[in-house]
Motif scaffolding. Sequence first.
Motif, PDB file in Angstrom:
ATOM      1  N   ARG A  64      94.095  39.858  44.136  1.00 58.72           N
ATOM      2  CA  ARG A  64      94.138  41.252  43.704  1.00 58.72           C
ATOM      3  C   ARG A  64      94.185  41.330  42.180  1.00 58.72           C
ATOM      4  O   ARG A  64      93.435  42.072  41.554  1.00 58.72           O
ATOM      5  N   HIS A  65      95.058  40.519  41.576  1.00 55.37           N
ATOM      6  CA  HIS A  65      95.146  40.517  40.118  1.00 55.37           C
ATOM      7  C   HIS A  65      93.859  40.003  39.497  1.00 55.37           C
ATOM      8  O   HIS A  65      93.385  40.518  38.490  1.00 55.37           O
ATOM      9  N   TYR A  66      93.310  38.995  40.129  1.00 55.44           N
ATOM     10  CA  TYR A  66      92.076  38.405  39.622  1.00 55.44           C
ATOM     11  C   TYR A  66      90.961  39.448  39.586  1.00 55.44           C
ATOM     12  O   TYR A  66      90.272  39.621  38.585  1.00 55.44           O
ATOM     13  N   GLU A  67      90.836  40.162  40.675  1.00 58.79           N
ATOM     14  CA  GLU A  67      89.731  41.129  40.725  1.00 58.79           C
ATOM     15  C   GLU A  67      89.942  42.253  39.720  1.00 58.79           C
ATOM     16  O   GLU A  67      88.982  42.733  39.112  1.00 58.79           O
ATOM     17  N   MET A  68      91.205  42.653  39.542  1.00 56.16           N
ATOM     18  CA  MET A  68      91.461  43.725  38.580  1.00 56.16           C
ATOM     19  C   MET A  68      91.126  43.246  37.175  1.00 56.16           C
ATOM     20  O   MET A  68      90.458  43.957  36.408  1.00 56.16           O
ATOM     21  N   SER A  69      91.560  42.027  36.835  1.00 54.64           N
ATOM     22  CA  SER A  69      91.275  41.577  35.464  1.00 54.64           C
ATOM     23  C   SER A  69      89.787  41.337  35.281  1.00 54.64           C
ATOM     24  O   SER A  69      89.247  41.561  34.187  1.00 54.64           O
ATOM     25  N   TYR A  70      89.113  40.915  36.317  1.00 54.88           N
ATOM     26  CA  TYR A  70      87.659  40.713  36.211  1.00 54.88           C
ATOM     27  C   TYR A  70      86.964  42.041  35.923  1.00 54.88           C
ATOM     28  O   TYR A  70      86.067  42.126  35.099  1.00 54.88           O
ATOM     29  N   LEU A  71      87.447  43.065  36.617  1.00 58.37           N
ATOM     30  CA  LEU A  71      86.862  44.388  36.419  1.00 58.37           C
ATOM     31  C   LEU A  71      87.103  44.877  34.992  1.00 58.37           C
ATOM     32  O   LEU A  71      86.206  45.418  34.343  1.00 58.37           O
ATOM     33  N   VAL A  72      88.325  44.661  34.499  1.00 56.72           N
ATOM     34  CA  VAL A  72      88.646  45.110  33.134  1.00 56.72           C
ATOM     35  C   VAL A  72      87.771  44.376  32.129  1.00 56.72           C
ATOM     36  O   VAL A  72      87.195  44.982  31.213  1.00 56.72           O
ATOM     37  N   LEU A  73      87.639  43.064  32.319  1.00 52.64           N
ATOM     38  CA  LEU A  73      86.824  42.301  31.373  1.00 52.64           C
ATOM     39  C   LEU A  73      85.359  42.727  31.452  1.00 52.64           C
ATOM     40  O   LEU A  73      84.670  42.770  30.436  1.00 52.64           O
ATOM     41  N   ALA A  74      84.903  43.055  32.663  1.00 54.63           N
ATOM     42  CA  ALA A  74      83.522  43.537  32.787  1.00 54.63           C
ATOM     43  C   ALA A  74      83.363  44.836  32.007  1.00 54.63           C
ATOM     44  O   ALA A  74      82.354  45.054  31.338  1.00 54.63           O
ATOM     45  N   GLY A  75      84.388  45.686  32.088  1.00 55.84           N
ATOM     46  CA  GLY A  75      84.339  46.938  31.338  1.00 55.84           C
ATOM     47  C   GLY A  75      84.300  46.691  29.839  1.00 55.84           C
ATOM     48  O   GLY A  75      83.590  47.375  29.108  1.00 55.84           O
ATOM     49  N   ILE A  76      85.060  45.674  29.379  1.00 59.06           N
ATOM     50  CA  ILE A  76      85.061  45.387  27.943  1.00 59.06           C
ATOM     51  C   ILE A  76      83.717  44.793  27.524  1.00 59.06           C
ATOM     52  O   ILE A  76      83.202  45.078  26.448  1.00 59.06           O
ATOM     53  N   SER A  77      83.143  43.972  28.401  1.00 61.84           N
ATOM     54  CA  SER A  77      81.891  43.299  28.025  1.00 61.84           C
ATOM     55  C   SER A  77      80.708  44.245  27.993  1.00 61.84           C
ATOM     56  O   SER A  77      79.752  43.999  27.255  1.00 61.84           O
ATOM     57  N   THR A  78      80.752  45.280  28.813  1.00 62.51           N
ATOM     58  CA  THR A  78      79.567  46.121  28.945  1.00 62.51           C
ATOM     59  C   THR A  78      79.086  46.709  27.620  1.00 62.51           C
ATOM     60  O   THR A  78      77.910  46.574  27.295  1.00 62.51           O
TER      61      THR A  78
END
Lengths: 49, 430
Positions: free
Chosen positions: B180-194
């Motif tokens: 759960r934490h992994y997916e949330m941080s992945y999503l946040v990083l994807a948002g930063i990378s976009t």
Amino acid sequence: MTPARNKRLLGVIAEFGSAAELYRAAERVQDRGYRLWDVHSPFPIHGMN
Amino acid sequence: MVVVLSRHYWVIGGFRCLLYPLFAFHRSRRLGKQHSDRLGLGITNFVFWIGIGHAGTLISAILFLCQQKWRTAINRSAEAMTLFAVICAGIFPAIHVGRIWMIWFLVPVPVPNWIWSNFRSPLLWDVFAVSTYFTVSVFFWYLGLVPDLATMRDRARSPIAKICYGLMALGWQGGNRQWRHYEMSYLVLAGISTPLVLSVHSTVSFDFATSLIPGWHTTIFPPYFVAGAIFGGFAMVLTLLIPARSLYQLHDIITWNHIDVMCKIILLTGSMVGYSYFMEFFVAYYGANPYERFIFLNRYFGPYWWVGCGMFACNVIIPQLFWIRAFRRNIVTVYFVAMCVNVGMWYERFAIIAVSLHRDFLPSSWRMYYPTWVDVFTFVGTIGIFVTLFLLFIRFLPMVAMSEVKGVLPEANPHFRPVPVPKPIPAITI
């Protein structure tokens, strides 16, 4: 340490063959009100929370 | 499989190692002597490599946010390619600023030193853009690697490998809370990378667009460069993955559908690049600036006509083959077009940078640009670094994101029910 104490149940591990079985098992465990348990899987299973 | 492949691997790796001494030794010879147009190859290569890096972030961030599940097969290696391309690119600013002993001026130093970086210089913006991009890309790549590193740890046979992978896996156990934490941080990083996908090459294009050189001073550059970067990046992804796919027998993971989709992205972005070429030419005509007009006529019909026309053919005309499905599903044509795009994108940067500089406002300073062999070997050396790093990556790290590929299979859905095999209908005999 007495033999009886030695036999105290510390935990239970079960292995399941598929995500669907694991999900059903998790539902049951949750319905029974267990608190200290977790589900381990090689990939995220959505809806498991 | 690894044993068999390691032979290929060391042969290629050994060849690359030969290039390093050439690269390191001869690079220093000409530094500081360069005239403005002598910087041509340094900047060209910088922009070329940075551009290649863009496909990785696009695949990992934007396609993730768009929930494009096909990205899982290629995202790991595309992200690795991104990092390695940025590493190669990072070498060139040191060269193209011309005075390597002044390179620290690009980095803001603390105020008490009384050294004031020029914040109006786009080179300084480059440092921020590229270093942010690299940092975020490393985090993103590493975060995605963690579950797979744990798999490697659990499967490792030698104790050293177990310790190394174990340290890198950060105690990953695959529990539900961890996921759960992994997916949330992945999503946040994807948002930063976009936004970075769009911002980095825009900033690189400011190096040119904010100057007054004809051929550089145009407002179309940021979107044009971003489209070109994604275009070139996907071509490089194909260039690397098609051989890797057949060497490692990954045909079931990187399928023809994946190649087909990537070809379509190349077609789309290639057409955007073609549109930009036309628009640049049109604006040069319509803008009525004689210098601007001259530089575009010079680009396509001057002494470097072969660069301009080569770039146009490789980037605009040849990718149009991908309108036809059969060409998107033929290994020869796909590879041919990808190689053309690699060459064409390098030509494009050369056409913009060196060809615009070799004839500027003063005809008395016109001359032809000839790269020295130092310039050429520097570029060859970075190709060596790039390929070596990529080979090391596929040797030691999982090149396909295992957990992500498993996660998008239909069986991973907890509500998946296997389709029951229909019972054979009993034959009716009359």
